[in-house]
Enzyme design. Structure first.
Site, PDB file in Angstrom:
ATOM      1  N   ARG A  68      22.812  80.421  30.889  1.00 53.55           N
ATOM      2  CA  ARG A  68      23.054  81.770  31.416  1.00 53.55           C
ATOM      3  C   ARG A  68      23.233  82.815  30.334  1.00 53.55           C
ATOM      4  O   ARG A  68      23.092  84.009  30.599  1.00 53.55           O
ATOM      5  CB  ARG A  68      24.203  81.724  32.418  1.00 53.55           C
ATOM      6  CG  ARG A  68      23.752  80.966  33.686  1.00 53.55           C
ATOM      7  CD  ARG A  68      24.852  80.761  34.687  1.00 53.55           C
ATOM      8  NE  ARG A  68      25.857  79.796  34.292  1.00 53.55           N
ATOM      9  CZ  ARG A  68      25.765  78.482  34.493  1.00 53.55           C
ATOM     10  NH1 ARG A  68      24.711  77.974  35.096  1.00 53.55           N
ATOM     11  NH2 ARG A  68      26.730  77.680  34.110  1.00 53.55           N
ATOM     12  N   GLU A 105      34.873  67.674  29.002  1.00 53.12           N
ATOM     13  CA  GLU A 105      35.973  67.023  29.707  1.00 53.12           C
ATOM     14  C   GLU A 105      35.778  65.500  29.744  1.00 53.12           C
ATOM     15  O   GLU A 105      36.714  64.736  29.566  1.00 53.12           O
ATOM     16  CB  GLU A 105      36.067  67.589  31.124  1.00 53.12           C
ATOM     17  CG  GLU A 105      37.304  67.166  31.859  1.00 53.12           C
ATOM     18  CD  GLU A 105      37.432  67.838  33.210  1.00 53.12           C
ATOM     19  OE1 GLU A 105      38.343  67.449  33.953  1.00 53.12           O
ATOM     20  OE2 GLU A 105      36.629  68.734  33.531  1.00 53.12           O
TER      21      GLU A 105
END
Length: 180
Positions: A68, A105
């Site tokens: 993006r 993560e």
């Protein structure tokens, strides 16, 4: 303090971002910018607010984080007279690249940039749509600095402050338009 016009534009941007609960997994409140892109006024406001901020900062490179950052980076770069450099996922760039691995993560990822895309003394703006934990922006900074350029600031449309990504950037300046 933001002007009334700036506040109006930021409100338009914030209201154009759709929040999708439990996507891509339970507990996540996904900040969907595709609805911002469907609103020409909000999209224009987003680009223009960044351009207004960076127009006089002698930025020579706008580095966009895949994917993006590729949406917002090129129009900003064109408007301020800078070149655009894509920071990509592995094996997406032809030719010689430099890489930076970073933690996610659950695991790791890698970001790549063409060798020679930035030069010593380039003044770089790193742009992405969102900062969460800050891992991606930290990797972008390391990659650019290894090439000898200076990261002037990171910029994102959205910040998720509860994930403390700003803290992970240390003393690096971060500019955001809205909090998610």
């Amino acid at each position: 303090m933001a002007s009334v016009d700036e506040q109006t534009r930021i409100k338009r941007i914030a209201s154009s971002i759709r929040v999708i609960p439990n996507f891509p997994k339970p507990g996540v409140m996904f900040q969907d910018i595709t609805t911002l892109l469907l609103d020409p006024k909000a999209f224009r406001d987003t680009v223009e607010l960044f351009v207004e901020r960076y127009r006089d900062m002698r930025i020579s490179v706008v580095a966009g984080v895949e994917a993006r950052g590729f949406i917002f980076g090129p129009p900003i770069a064109l408007s301020i007279g800078a070149k655009f450099v894509p920071l990509r996922k592995p094996k997406k760039l032809p030719g010689e690249v430099i890489s930076e691995e970073y933690s996610l993560e659950y695991g790791t990822d890698t970001m790549e940039m063409h060798v020679g895309a930035v030069q010593f003394n380039d003044r770089v703006l790193v742009i992405d749509d969102l900062i969460a934990t800050g891992g991606t922006l930290c990797a972008a900074i390391k990659l650019i600095e290894r090439a000898g350029a200076e990261v002037i600031e990171c910029a994102c449309v959205i910040e998720l402050p509860e994930l403390k990504g700003r803290e992970r950037l240390g003393d690096r300046p971060l500019f955001v338009l809205v909090e998610g």
